[in-house]
Design a protein around this motif. Structure first.
Motif, mmCIF file in Angstrom:
data_model
loop_
_atom_site.group_PDB
_atom_site.id
_atom_site.type_symbol
_atom_site.label_atom_id
_atom_site.label_comp_id
_atom_site.label_asym_id
_atom_site.label_seq_id
_atom_site.Cartn_x
_atom_site.Cartn_y
_atom_site.Cartn_z
ATOM 1 N N ILE A 79 9.802 2.715 3.596
ATOM 2 C CA ILE A 79 10.167 1.683 4.553
ATOM 3 C C ILE A 79 9.257 1.834 5.769
ATOM 4 O O ILE A 79 9.282 2.860 6.460
ATOM 5 N N ILE A 80 8.431 0.827 5.982
ATOM 6 C CA ILE A 80 7.439 0.869 7.059
ATOM 7 C C ILE A 80 8.029 0.201 8.296
ATOM 8 O O ILE A 80 8.620 -0.874 8.207
ATOM 9 N N ARG A 81 7.847 0.843 9.427
ATOM 10 C CA ARG A 81 8.400 0.325 10.680
ATOM 11 C C ARG A 81 7.286 -0.194 11.581
ATOM 12 O O ARG A 81 6.174 0.308 11.568
ATOM 13 N N GLN A 82 7.621 -1.182 12.363
ATOM 14 C CA GLN A 82 6.657 -1.756 13.298
ATOM 15 C C GLN A 82 7.391 -2.313 14.514
ATOM 16 O O GLN A 82 8.431 -2.960 14.376
ATOM 17 N N ALA A 141 9.563 -3.147 6.612
ATOM 18 C CA ALA A 141 8.944 -3.721 5.420
ATOM 19 C C ALA A 141 8.945 -2.692 4.305
ATOM 20 O O ALA A 141 8.812 -1.489 4.545
ATOM 21 N N THR A 142 9.122 -3.164 3.098
ATOM 22 C CA THR A 142 9.076 -2.295 1.922
ATOM 23 C C THR A 142 8.688 -3.122 0.713
ATOM 24 O O THR A 142 8.792 -4.352 0.730
ATOM 25 N N GLN A 143 8.235 -2.451 -0.331
ATOM 26 C CA GLN A 143 7.846 -3.144 -1.556
ATOM 27 C C GLN A 143 8.916 -2.977 -2.625
ATOM 28 O O GLN A 143 9.543 -1.923 -2.727
ATOM 29 N N ILE A 144 9.129 -4.006 -3.407
ATOM 30 C CA ILE A 144 10.008 -3.917 -4.563
ATOM 31 C C ILE A 144 9.250 -4.417 -5.792
ATOM 32 O O ILE A 144 8.275 -5.160 -5.671
ATOM 33 N N GLU A 199 0.818 -1.213 0.000
ATOM 34 C CA GLU A 199 0.000 0.000 0.000
ATOM 35 C C GLU A 199 0.851 1.262 0.000
ATOM 36 O O GLU A 199 0.326 2.358 -0.203
ATOM 37 N N ALA A 200 2.144 1.128 0.228
ATOM 38 C CA ALA A 200 3.018 2.309 0.316
ATOM 39 C C ALA A 200 4.331 2.045 -0.402
ATOM 40 O O ALA A 200 5.385 1.967 0.224
#
Length: 474
Positions: A366-369, A383-386, A361-362
């Protein structure tokens, strides 16, 4: 969080046997009684801090090499296998599982393999029609899964291949010159291989003509992919004998698994060549594992960097214990490895509360949790998308989510944790491994009930789930 007791009896026994000493001689050097050593070797007592320090001093070993990484992976896989309804009459006991894993790992591996065979058998029988006559081999683990488990249980680190790749990287100047220049010059000067560009309509990434000594590359490959393919060709030409020997020693059941492993080992060599161990480890520490800076520093892709970070398990020179996974939009885990306590489910999809699903979705972020698993261990999750493929408007693209992280005790060595409130218990999302084996009884995001659990169905009341789950620990 309290530190668990360390039961490393098998490792202590192997160390004693390697030093060719009796229990009496070994216990004397450690300054402990024979009975205490015997209890340690049989995992009846944990190793004390004093004994650990004595092991490091007397036998010159790295304490990190005595960690339970291999045991954690095996314990997770065995626990998942025994959670199957097939074993409904047996309630999994953590203490018993640890005894098996520490004292008889071979039996644990055999049971896991038998469970995999049972699952494959059941799944194929469920969909069998007129192919019943060919069902004799359905109980076998697939070659791909057999190779995947090989890399999983060697900690995704192959020492001999990693060392050879690092030595070659130093010889040809990886890190001093731009990677493409170093790799292409070595390929031509040492192996007499010329580079060529593929035809515009050719969908091949690479093709090697052994007779003409020509490596043809797709001209539209991203630089990081192009360099990796050249490194892969160098791996095949320079490390072929070593790769064949390592794959042969793995004793796979089929030729197909052996060949798949050879591909994996060549890929491993290529990754270790363009991201040399000590050079990469030093850079990762300097930039505090900033993924963007590491990709620029080495001219590598984000996936190559994340994957390499998860392989830094060289004895005596270990990096941060990191978990790494790649998933597709359907939630299938297409790559997985964990040097941390977090272990991925061998069957079924990943936890829906895990932030890797949000990566789609983004894109570009780089999404942090901050997350906590049912065993109480806390993690920093990234997490990230490639996107892969896409050579032209009409060419398809594949989208993946990359997941990377570490236990919270290592979070201060990641730039991504700088402004997070690590001490705030409420900041941690309660995630699991997979719904089918997750022991949480109050998760509204649960897709299916945990196997081997008792459901309580009440017709006159309803909460977020249409059933209640009797606690698995009752």
């Amino acid at each position: 969080m309290a530190v668990g007791k360390l039961y490393i009896g098998r490792k202590v026994r192997d160390l004693r046997l390697a030093s060719q000493t009796t229990q009496a001689q070994f216990s004397e050097r450690l300054g402990i009684s024979i009975s205490y050593l015997n209890q340690i070797e049989n995992n009846q007592r944990p190793v004390s801090a004093a004994v650990l320090l004595s092991l490091a001093d007397k036998f010159r070993i790295d304490l990190s090499d005595l960690s339970g990484g291999e045991g954690d992976r095996l314990l997770s896989a065995l626990s998942e296998a025994l959670s199957d309804p097939l074993f409904a009459a047996y309630t999994v006991n953590l203490h018993e599982l640890k005894l098996v894993v520490h004292n008889a790992p071979g039996i644990a591996h055999a049971l896991i393999a038998a469970h995999q065979a049972f699952r494959h058998n059941s799944e194929q029988l469920a969909s069998i029609d007129d192919t019943l006559g060919r069902a004799s081999s359905v109980a076998e683990n697939t070659p791909y899964e057999e190779v995947r488990d090989y890399f999983h249980f060697v900690d995704n680190y192959v020492h001999d291949i990693d060392m050879m790749a690092e030595e070659l990287a130093q010889e040809i100047g990886i890190g001093d010159l731009e990677a493409f220049t170093s790799l292409s010059k070595y390929l031509e000067n040492t192996h007499g291989v010329q580079l060529s560009r593929a035809n515009q309509d050719d969908d091949l990434m690479r093709s090697f003509d052994k007779e003409k000594r020509v490596l043809t590359l797709n001209p539209y490959l991203p630089p990081a992919t192009r360099d990796f393919q050249i490194a892969l060709q160098i791996a095949q030409l320079s490390a072929g004998q070593l790769v064949d020997r390592v794959a042969a020693n793995a004793a796979f059941r089929t030729t197909e698994a052996y060949e798949i492993c050879r591909i994996g080992l060549h890929n491993y060599f290529a990754g270790a060549l363009i991201l040399p161990y000590r050079q990469f480890l030093k850079a990762a520490r300097q930039v505090r594992h900033d993924l963007d800076l590491l990709t620029v520093r080495f001219g590598a892709s984000l996936e190559q960097v994340c994957h390499r970070l998860s392989t830094l398990q060289r004895p005596g020179q270990k990096g941060i214990p990191i978990f790494f996974a790649r998933i597709d939009r359907a939630g299938n885990i297409t790559k997985r490895h964990s040097a941390a306590k977090l272990q991925f489910a061998r069957f079924g999809a990943a936890c829906p509360l895990w932030n890797v699903h949000q990566a789609f979705e983004a894109p570009g972020r780089i999404i942090r949790q901050l997350a906590q698993t049912p065993d109480g261990v806390r993690y920093l999750c990234l997490a990230t998308q490639i996107s892969k493929g896409g050579r032209g408007f009409h060419s398809g693209r594949q989208h993946y989510g990359l997941a990377l992280g570490c236990e919270i005790s290592y979070a201060d060595q990641f730039v991504y944790a700088d402004d997070l409130d690590l001490a705030n218990v409420k900041a941690y999302d309660r995630i699991g491994i997979s719904c089918r084996i997750c022991e949480r009884t109050d998760c509204a995001s649960r897709a299916v009930p945990p196997i081997k659990s008792q459901l309580i169905v009440e017709h006159h009341s309803r909460s977020q789930l249409p059933y209640k789950i009797r606690s698995l620990v009752e």
